[in-house]
Design an enzyme around this catalytic site. Structure first.
Site, PDB file in Angstrom:
ATOM      1  N   GLY A  12       0.812  -1.218   0.000  1.00  0.00           N
ATOM      2  CA  GLY A  12       0.000   0.000   0.000  1.00  0.00           C
ATOM      3  C   GLY A  12       0.843   1.265   0.000  1.00  0.00           C
ATOM      4  N   SER A 126      -2.277   5.289  14.709  1.00  0.00           N
ATOM      5  CA  SER A 126      -2.773   6.563  14.183  1.00  0.00           C
ATOM      6  C   SER A 126      -2.990   7.561  15.306  1.00  0.00           C
ATOM      7  CB  SER A 126      -4.103   6.307  13.474  1.00  0.00           C
ATOM      8  OG  SER A 126      -4.759   7.519  13.202  1.00  0.00           O
ATOM      9  N   THR A 128      -5.409   9.161  15.594  1.00  0.00           N
ATOM     10  CA  THR A 128      -6.836   9.087  15.917  1.00  0.00           C
ATOM     11  C   THR A 128      -7.071   8.485  17.306  1.00  0.00           C
ATOM     12  OG1 THR A 128      -8.954   8.582  14.889  1.00  0.00           O
ATOM     13  CG2 THR A 128      -7.357   6.819  14.895  1.00  0.00           C
ATOM     14  N   TYR A 151     -12.890   2.492  12.609  1.00  0.00           N
ATOM     15  CA  TYR A 151     -11.488   2.405  12.156  1.00  0.00           C
ATOM     16  C   TYR A 151     -10.555   2.835  13.286  1.00  0.00           C
ATOM     17  CZ  TYR A 151      -7.184   4.502  10.484  1.00  0.00           C
ATOM     18  OH  TYR A 151      -5.877   4.881  10.368  1.00  0.00           O
ATOM     19  N   LYS A 155      -7.561   0.724  15.785  1.00  0.00           N
ATOM     20  CA  LYS A 155      -6.172   1.113  16.098  1.00  0.00           C
ATOM     21  C   LYS A 155      -5.976   1.133  17.615  1.00  0.00           C
ATOM     22  CE  LYS A 155      -4.693   1.773  11.881  1.00  0.00           C
ATOM     23  NZ  LYS A 155      -3.783   0.788  11.292  1.00  0.00           N
ATOM     24  N   LEU A 202      -7.546  14.724   2.169  1.00  0.00           N
ATOM     25  CA  LEU A 202      -7.391  16.038   1.542  1.00  0.00           C
ATOM     26  C   LEU A 202      -6.375  16.054   0.386  1.00  0.00           C
ATOM     27  CD1 LEU A 202      -8.059  19.024   1.465  1.00  0.00           C
ATOM     28  CD2 LEU A 202      -6.378  19.393   3.285  1.00  0.00           C
ATOM     29  N   GLY A 296     -17.377  14.279  12.744  1.00  0.00           N
ATOM     30  CA  GLY A 296     -16.255  13.547  13.342  1.00  0.00           C
ATOM     31  C   GLY A 296     -14.924  14.281  13.251  1.00  0.00           C
TER      32      GLY A 296
HETATM   33  N1  UFG Z   1     -10.775  18.004   4.193  1.00  0.00           N
HETATM   34  C1  UFG Z   1     -11.471  18.881   3.381  1.00  0.00           C
HETATM   35  N2  UFG Z   1     -11.945  18.420   2.199  1.00  0.00           N
HETATM   36  C2  UFG Z   1     -11.759  17.139   1.762  1.00  0.00           C
HETATM   37  C3  UFG Z   1     -11.043  16.251   2.599  1.00  0.00           C
HETATM   38  C4  UFG Z   1     -10.571  16.713   3.813  1.00  0.00           C
HETATM   39  O1  UFG Z   1     -11.666  20.051   3.736  1.00  0.00           O
HETATM   40  O2  UFG Z   1     -12.231  16.790   0.668  1.00  0.00           O
HETATM   41  C5  UFG Z   1     -10.233  18.512   5.470  1.00  0.00           C
HETATM   42  C6  UFG Z   1     -10.746  17.779   6.687  1.00  0.00           C
HETATM   43  O3  UFG Z   1     -11.949  18.376   7.138  1.00  0.00           O
HETATM   44  C7  UFG Z   1      -9.585  17.951   7.650  1.00  0.00           C
HETATM   45  C8  UFG Z   1      -8.349  17.934   6.747  1.00  0.00           C
HETATM   46  O4  UFG Z   1      -8.843  18.263   5.451  1.00  0.00           O
HETATM   47  O5  UFG Z   1      -9.647  19.203   8.291  1.00  0.00           O
HETATM   48  C9  UFG Z   1      -7.654  16.591   6.679  1.00  0.00           C
HETATM   49  O6  UFG Z   1      -8.604  15.599   6.341  1.00  0.00           O
HETATM   50  P1  UFG Z   1      -8.149  14.127   5.901  1.00  0.00           P
HETATM   51  O7  UFG Z   1      -9.386  13.358   5.580  1.00  0.00           O
HETATM   52  O8  UFG Z   1      -7.086  14.193   4.868  1.00  0.00           O
HETATM   53  O9  UFG Z   1      -7.439  13.564   7.207  1.00  0.00           O
HETATM   54  P2  UFG Z   1      -8.024  13.406   8.701  1.00  0.00           P
HETATM   55  O10 UFG Z   1      -7.175  14.284   9.556  1.00  0.00           O
HETATM   56  O11 UFG Z   1      -9.478  13.564   8.773  1.00  0.00           O
HETATM   57  O12 UFG Z   1      -7.743  11.865   8.920  1.00  0.00           O
HETATM   58  C10 UFG Z   1      -6.448  11.412   9.034  1.00  0.00           C
HETATM   59  C11 UFG Z   1      -6.323   9.984   8.527  1.00  0.00           C
HETATM   60  C12 UFG Z   1      -7.056   9.021   9.410  1.00  0.00           C
HETATM   61  C13 UFG Z   1      -6.743   9.262  10.844  1.00  0.00           C
HETATM   62  C14 UFG Z   1      -6.954  10.710  11.199  1.00  0.00           C
HETATM   63  C15 UFG Z   1      -6.647  11.058  12.608  1.00  0.00           C
HETATM   64  O13 UFG Z   1      -6.826   9.870   7.216  1.00  0.00           O
HETATM   65  O14 UFG Z   1      -6.645   7.719   9.070  1.00  0.00           O
HETATM   66  O15 UFG Z   1      -6.119  11.492  10.363  1.00  0.00           O
HETATM   67  O16 UFG Z   1      -5.321  10.875  12.878  1.00  0.00           O
HETATM   68  F1  UFG Z   1      -7.543   8.500  11.614  1.00  0.00           F
END
Ligand code: UFG
Length: 337
Positions: A12, A126, A128, A151, A155, A202, A296
């Site tokens: 991956g 993570s 998380t 998920y 972890k 993102l 979330g």
């Molecule tokens: N975001 C947007 N638009 C998008 C996608 C994300 O604005 O289309 C924002 C989210 O709201 C957040 C930031 O971009 O503020 C980062 O979002 P991600 O989805 O890239 O990452 P997360 O922080 O939500 O999640 C990541 C990992 C998870 C882990 C989490 C907590 O993907 O596996 O961090 O550590 F669980």
């Protein structure tokens, strides 16, 4: 004799970058992956990068007899466990599948390691696990919090299982590496993140929007209590993250017991800051609009990175600009792979 490192889930995004680092440094690399979220030609691309081909088994890590064969046919010194389902949203829809898959593969791995006398394990955890209760920056001595999705709970539960296993077997050495937000790609442009379908995260959403595959990026909320109102995360270049795993191998080789260690940069970047950095460094627009908050999500998530410096003698070196440039290079290059 070089050390042999087993990477369950190693085909991956993160595993392939770890494999590239290890191959470069002369480690023997064995990958077990069912390719449920990776492409088979990643093994060829790893060989192109390093000039050495990892040993590869296409198998589910929860398949006891397949895993036993891997340990019988290779003298494994250490394991970096990356196998697991990882889509936060999907885990809410399919909790049982997530608990079954992520816990089963870990338990089968632990049992097989015990049968073969393998005592060194690094687990892909993570940030998380800190949940919503703890204040940022997160330090490893904080209690694990309540996760907002299955998920995250897998972890957190696996960390507990590994900690219990270390109490029972004083010869075991386990490091749980708590990743913050891994982004970017290998500078060769040969390996990177390849999400199935619409990206949840993102950076791949930004690169696909810049490439015209997605019409526009939705910025999930601009009313958080952050400097510009958008969510703040600790983005870490995946190559830095991979190097953190190499440092963790040295650590588990010299210690026993259980440790959790953050892998981040210690710096927070907002959604809009990341979008603007990407546009500037690559000279491409990323059409975006403000959308409602995603359920979330937290306002802030970033690491205290002192423990990684102290125990692993490691720190992240690459900048947000490096992350944006390498992510875009990969997006452009992946079209031809
Ligand atoms: N975001 C947007 N638009 C998008 C996608 C994300 O604005 O289309 C924002 C989210 O709201 C957040 C930031 O971009 O503020 C980062 O979002 P991600 O989805 O890239 O990452 P997360 O922080 O939500 O999640 C990541 C990992 C998870 C882990 C989490 C907590 O993907 O596996 O961090 O550590 F669980």
């Amino acid at each position: 004799m070089n050390q042999t490192v087993l990477l369950p889930g190693g085909a991956g995004f993160i595993g392939s970058h770890i494999a590239a680092e290890l191959l470069d440094l002369g480690y023997e690399v064995v990958i077990v992956d069912d390719l449920s979220n990776a492409r088979p030609d990643v093994i060829d691309r790893l060989e192109k990068i390093s000039g050495r081909r990892p040993v590869f088994y296409q198998a589910d890590v929860a398949d006891r007899s397949a895993l036993d064969r891997v340990f019988t046919e290779n003298r494994i010194d250490a394991v970096i466990h990356l196998a697991g389902f990882k889509a936060v949203g999907e885990s809410v829809q399919k909790p049982v599948a997530y608990y079954r898959n992520n816990l089963d593969s870990t338990l089968t791995l632990l049992e097989t390691m015990a049968t073969h006398g393998v005592k060194k394990l690094i687990f892909s955890s993570s940030a998380t696990v800190y949940g919503a209760e703890n204040p940022v920056p997160y330090t490893e001595d904080m209690p694990r919090g309540s996760c907002t999705n299955p998920y995250g709970w897998t972890k957190s539960m696996i960390e507990q299982i590994l900690s219990d296993a270390c109490v029972a077997d004083p010869a075991l050495s386990v490091v749980c590496l708590r990743y913050f937000n891994p982004v970017g790609a290998h500078e060769s442009g040969l390996i990177g993140e390849m999400p199935n379908g619409i990206p949840n995260n993102l950076m791949p959403y930004i690169t696909q929007t810049a490439a015209g595959i997605r019409a526009e990026l939705s910025v999930f909320g601009n009313d958080y209590p952050t400097p510009d109102g958008t969510g703040v995360r600790d983005y870490i270049h995946v190559v830095d993250l991979a190097k953190g795993h190499v440092a963790a191998i040295d650590y588990v080789n010299q210690h026993t017991g259980w440790e959790a260690i953050n892998l981040g940069t210690g710096c927070g970047t907002s959604v809009l800051e990341l979008v603007h950095a990407f546009e500037k460094v690559n000279g491409v627009p990323v059409p975006h609009r403000i959308a409602p908050r995603r359920s979330g999500d937290l306002a802030f998530c970033y690491a205290n990175v002192d423990k990684a410096a102290r125990l692993l003698h490691w720190h992240a070196e690459k900048s947000v600009e490096d992350m944006c440039r390498d992510a875009w290079h990969w997006q452009e290059n992946a079209k031809n792979l």
